[in-house]
Write a protein that holds these residues in place. Structure first.
Motif, PDB file in Angstrom:
ATOM      1  N   ALA A  73       0.832  -1.206   0.000  1.00 55.73           N
ATOM      2  CA  ALA A  73       0.000   0.000   0.000  1.00 55.73           C
ATOM      3  C   ALA A  73       0.868   1.259   0.000  1.00 55.73           C
ATOM      4  CB  ALA A  73      -0.923  -0.008   1.218  1.00 55.73           C
ATOM      5  N   LEU A  74       1.961   1.234   0.783  1.00 58.65           N
ATOM      6  CA  LEU A  74       2.877   2.378   0.816  1.00 58.65           C
ATOM      7  C   LEU A  74       3.482   2.619  -0.558  1.00 58.65           C
ATOM      8  CD1 LEU A  74       4.597   4.556   2.155  1.00 58.65           C
ATOM      9  CD2 LEU A  74       6.174   2.750   2.900  1.00 58.65           C
ATOM     10  N   GLU A  75       3.928   1.551  -1.185  1.00 62.58           N
ATOM     11  CA  GLU A  75       4.558   1.673  -2.499  1.00 62.58           C
ATOM     12  C   GLU A  75       3.557   2.137  -3.553  1.00 62.58           C
ATOM     13  OE1 GLU A  75       7.486  -1.045  -5.316  1.00 62.58           O
ATOM     14  OE2 GLU A  75       7.096  -1.600  -3.224  1.00 62.58           O
ATOM     15  N   GLN A  76       2.337   1.633  -3.498  1.00 64.17           N
ATOM     16  CA  GLN A  76       1.314   2.041  -4.470  1.00 64.17           C
ATOM     17  C   GLN A  76       0.941   3.511  -4.288  1.00 64.17           C
ATOM     18  OE1 GLN A  76      -1.821  -0.828  -3.798  1.00 64.17           O
ATOM     19  NE2 GLN A  76      -0.987  -2.284  -5.313  1.00 64.17           N
ATOM     20  N   ALA A  77       0.834   3.957  -3.025  1.00 64.32           N
ATOM     21  CA  ALA A  77       0.510   5.364  -2.771  1.00 64.32           C
ATOM     22  C   ALA A  77       1.616   6.271  -3.308  1.00 64.32           C
ATOM     23  CB  ALA A  77       0.317   5.593  -1.272  1.00 64.32           C
ATOM     24  N   PHE A  78       2.856   5.831  -3.139  1.00 66.48           N
ATOM     25  CA  PHE A  78       3.973   6.623  -3.638  1.00 66.48           C
ATOM     26  C   PHE A  78       3.955   6.693  -5.165  1.00 66.48           C
ATOM     27  CE2 PHE A  78       8.283   7.136  -5.182  1.00 66.48           C
ATOM     28  CZ  PHE A  78       8.749   8.186  -4.414  1.00 66.48           C
ATOM     29  N   ARG A  79       3.769   5.541  -5.800  1.00 68.89           N
ATOM     30  CA  ARG A  79       3.724   5.516  -7.267  1.00 68.89           C
ATOM     31  C   ARG A  79       2.608   6.431  -7.793  1.00 68.89           C
ATOM     32  NH1 ARG A  79       5.948   0.930 -10.079  1.00 68.89           N
ATOM     33  NH2 ARG A  79       7.150  -0.410  -8.686  1.00 68.89           N
ATOM     34  N   ALA A  80       1.446   6.394  -7.128  1.00 63.36           N
ATOM     35  CA  ALA A  80       0.310   7.211  -7.570  1.00 63.36           C
ATOM     36  C   ALA A  80       0.626   8.702  -7.456  1.00 63.36           C
ATOM     37  CB  ALA A  80      -0.930   6.860  -6.749  1.00 63.36           C
ATOM     38  N   ALA A  81       1.301   9.080  -6.360  1.00 62.74           N
ATOM     39  CA  ALA A  81       1.643  10.492  -6.164  1.00 62.74           C
ATOM     40  C   ALA A  81       2.608  10.972  -7.243  1.00 62.74           C
ATOM     41  CB  ALA A  81       2.255  10.686  -4.779  1.00 62.74           C
ATOM     42  N   ILE A  82       3.600  10.157  -7.574  1.00 63.23           N
ATOM     43  CA  ILE A  82       4.562  10.545  -8.606  1.00 63.23           C
ATOM     44  C   ILE A  82       3.885  10.615  -9.970  1.00 63.23           C
ATOM     45  CG2 ILE A  82       6.707   9.923  -9.763  1.00 63.23           C
ATOM     46  CD1 ILE A  82       6.999  10.886  -6.882  1.00 63.23           C
ATOM     47  N   MET A 121      16.053   8.569   2.970  1.00 61.17           N
ATOM     48  CA  MET A 121      16.475   7.255   2.478  1.00 61.17           C
ATOM     49  C   MET A 121      15.267   6.427   2.048  1.00 61.17           C
ATOM     50  SD  MET A 121      19.730   7.129   2.318  1.00 61.17           S
ATOM     51  CE  MET A 121      20.021   5.361   2.095  1.00 61.17           C
ATOM     52  N   ALA A 122      14.183   6.519   2.795  1.00 63.17           N
ATOM     53  CA  ALA A 122      12.954   5.839   2.385  1.00 63.17           C
ATOM     54  C   ALA A 122      12.438   6.420   1.075  1.00 63.17           C
ATOM     55  CB  ALA A 122      11.900   5.962   3.482  1.00 63.17           C
ATOM     56  N   LEU A 123      12.522   7.729   0.947  1.00 63.85           N
ATOM     57  CA  LEU A 123      12.096   8.402  -0.285  1.00 63.85           C
ATOM     58  C   LEU A 123      12.901   7.893  -1.474  1.00 63.85           C
ATOM     59  CD1 LEU A 123      10.430  10.826  -1.535  1.00 63.85           C
ATOM     60  CD2 LEU A 123      12.469  12.217  -1.101  1.00 63.85           C
ATOM     61  N   LEU A 124      14.221   7.809  -1.311  1.00 61.67           N
ATOM     62  CA  LEU A 124      15.081   7.357  -2.395  1.00 61.67           C
ATOM     63  C   LEU A 124      14.791   5.906  -2.753  1.00 61.67           C
ATOM     64  CD1 LEU A 124      17.422   7.728  -4.350  1.00 61.67           C
ATOM     65  CD2 LEU A 124      18.997   7.270  -2.453  1.00 61.67           C
ATOM     66  N   SER A 125      14.608   5.070  -1.739  1.00 65.42           N
ATOM     67  CA  SER A 125      14.322   3.662  -1.988  1.00 65.42           C
ATOM     68  C   SER A 125      13.012   3.483  -2.746  1.00 65.42           C
ATOM     69  CB  SER A 125      14.266   2.899  -0.660  1.00 65.42           C
ATOM     70  OG  SER A 125      13.862   1.564  -0.858  1.00 65.42           O
ATOM     71  N   LEU A 126      11.982   4.214  -2.326  1.00 64.46           N
ATOM     72  CA  LEU A 126      10.683   4.121  -2.998  1.00 64.46           C
ATOM     73  C   LEU A 126      10.770   4.633  -4.433  1.00 64.46           C
ATOM     74  CD1 LEU A 126       8.484   5.265  -0.001  1.00 64.46           C
ATOM     75  CD2 LEU A 126       8.212   3.098  -1.225  1.00 64.46           C
ATOM     76  N   ALA A 127      11.510   5.734  -4.633  1.00 65.05           N
ATOM     77  CA  ALA A 127      11.661   6.288  -5.981  1.00 65.05           C
ATOM     78  C   ALA A 127      12.366   5.289  -6.897  1.00 65.05           C
ATOM     79  CB  ALA A 127      12.432   7.598  -5.917  1.00 65.05           C
ATOM     80  N   HIS A 128      13.385   4.641  -6.362  1.00 61.10           N
ATOM     81  CA  HIS A 128      14.129   3.664  -7.153  1.00 61.10           C
ATOM     82  C   HIS A 128      13.248   2.484  -7.554  1.00 61.10           C
ATOM     83  CE1 HIS A 128      17.360   1.192  -8.605  1.00 61.10           C
ATOM     84  NE2 HIS A 128      17.189   0.283  -7.664  1.00 61.10           N
ATOM     85  N   ARG A 129      12.318   2.111  -6.682  1.00 64.99           N
ATOM     86  CA  ARG A 129      11.475   0.944  -6.945  1.00 64.99           C
ATOM     87  C   ARG A 129      10.294   1.258  -7.860  1.00 64.99           C
ATOM     88  NH1 ARG A 129      11.754  -3.377  -3.111  1.00 64.99           N
ATOM     89  NH2 ARG A 129       9.503  -3.689  -3.336  1.00 64.99           N
TER      90      ARG A 129
END
Length: 441
Positions: free
Chosen positions: A8-17, A37-45
């Motif tokens: 859910a965290l990853e999907q919310a991040f992808r949707a925001a970008i 660091m969490a921001l960078l990791s999520l962006a990379h994924r």
């Protein structure tokens, strides 16, 4: 964290970008702390081309090691990384504010150099709650209490905060699950800083219902209300504001003073920011006092936020203050002077665009008279302040009147080298940076 929560965290991040920056490479500002660091990791994924930058202010000895840690993390994942070193030795005054401004300037230059579609910032729901409480302590209004915006266009860069809805604790859990380490900034525990004091106060207020989640929700509510106020400002502006032929702004004074004070002040703040490019608007009380002085005849001219305000019949005329502009060296590429004027130049090197100003106007008038040049339409009828605020072409960066080569807006060209240069004034209050009304609080 469960697998479902991680997803859910990853999907919310992808949707925001995807919502704010659907295409192009994205940049990530990374300090090495848990949030970034969490921001960078999520962006990379998320499958996008990612670049990272770490700003070293030179204020802590450990900063270089933290930047090296981020660089190693990026190298292991084939992420381009840059350490941006800034010098604050001459900053003086408020060191925290100077560091913040220098950080954004360095990141903006990096983003523009690499043609990034957006730069991601790691502010979290905890940061948002702390920001709202800090601004409440300063008696902020709707603008301040609406908190940090998830999206902001500034310095030619789109800044995004895709983690504003995520608690800091959730991001730490994410990092732990991904086996990613981070560093803790010692200043986060230094009670000399106002934000750290606010963070401690939140722990005390939580049992009383003043929770981080409630403060974030309050910011969301006020952000919606702020939009209503901005819509009213836009509607009023469409009726009573006009941009003149040389970039000056005319506001119908009777209609302005008859409008609701909040709407009128917002309109004037937007005009002043659009002309000056300043990131923060002047206080509404300051604006109301300036307008009131002109409307009542107590003052014929006021200087405010890098602009000049004066009365003419039933209008307030607003001009850029020439002394607050900076010269730019012209290139064959499109040039933007003072954030609004489009200046097209020949390939001739060593030419500069700068404000004509009072001495320049006197020199231009004398030269034109001596050469028998006829001014362009409406130049002689334009307000004196308008003529002083237009860009002129000089042969040196100092923009000395003796180095004056042309005043394109007047149709005055005193040297063949500048004869092909044009200066196109803005025809609206929009700027490339889409200046918004930001509360200084």
């Amino acid at each position: 964290m469960t697998a479902t929560e991680l997803q859910a965290l990853e999907q919310a991040f992808r949707a925001a970008i995807a919502r704010h920056a659907p295409v192009g490479p994205i940049g990530v500002a990374v300090s090495g702390g848990g949030d970034s660091m969490a921001l960078l990791s999520l962006a990379h994924r998320c499958g996008r081309l990612v670049q990272a930058a770490t700003v070293n202010h030179g204020l802590r000895a450990a900063a270089a090691d933290e930047a090296a840690m981020v660089e190693q993390f990026c190298a292991a994942r084939n992420i381009a990384h840059r350490t941006l070193t800034i010098d604050l030795s001459q900053s003086g005054g408020n060191l925290s504010a100077s560091a913040r401004d220098a950080r954004y300037e360095a990141l903006a230059a990096w983003a523009c150099e690499n043609s990034l579609s957006a730069v991601l910032l790691g502010h979290t729901a905890d940061d948002q709650a702390e920001t709202v409480l800090m601004r409440l302590s300063r008696a902020a209004g709707v603008d301040g209490l609406s908190g940090m915006a998830p999206e902001r266009q500034w310095m030619g860069v789109l800044w995004l905060r895709p983690l504003l809805d995520q608690p800091r604790e959730t991001l730490r859990l994410w990092l732990t699950e991904q086996d990613i380490s981070w560093v803790e900034d010692p200043t986060n525990d230094d009670h000399a800083y106002h934000r750290v004091q606010i963070r401690a106060a939140l722990d005390v207020l939580e049992p009383l219902g003043v929770t981080r989640a409630n403060l974030v929700q309050t910011a969301r509510h006020l952000a919606r209300q702020r939009q209503v106020l901005d819509d009213a400002r836009i509607g009023l502006g469409e009726k009573i504001v006009a941009v003149g032929a040389l970039g000056e702004v005319r506001v119908e004074l009777p209609a302005l003073t008859a409008a609701l004070p909040e709407t009128a002040a917002r309109l004037m703040a937007h005009i002043l920011q659009s002309l000056s490019g300043q990131p923060y608007r002047p206080g509404f009380e300051t604006i109301e006092n300036a307008v009131g002085a002109i409307a009542s005849g107590r003052s014929s001219t006021n200087s405010l936020a890098g602009c000049l305000l004066t009365a003419e019949t039933d209008q307030i005329l607003i001009f850029r203050e020439p002394g607050r502009t900076s010269a730019i060296e012209l290139s064959p590429e499109p040039n933007l002077w003072d954030g609004r004027w489009q200046v097209s130049a020949s390939s001739a090197p060593g030419l500069w665009a700068g404000a004509l100003g009072k001495p320049g106007l006197a020199a231009a008038t004398a030269k034109a008279r001596k050469l028998g040049l006829i001014a362009a339409a409406d130049w002689d009828e334009a307000h004196l302040y308008t003529r002083r605020a237009v860009p002129a072409i000089y042969s040196d960066q100092a923009c000395d009147p003796g180095a004056l080569l042309a005043v394109p807006s007047a149709g005055f060209f005193f040297d063949p080298i500048a004869s092909m240069i044009t200066a196109i004034p803005p025809d609206s209050l929009s700027r490339p940076d889409q200046v918004r009304q930001h509360a200084k609080e």
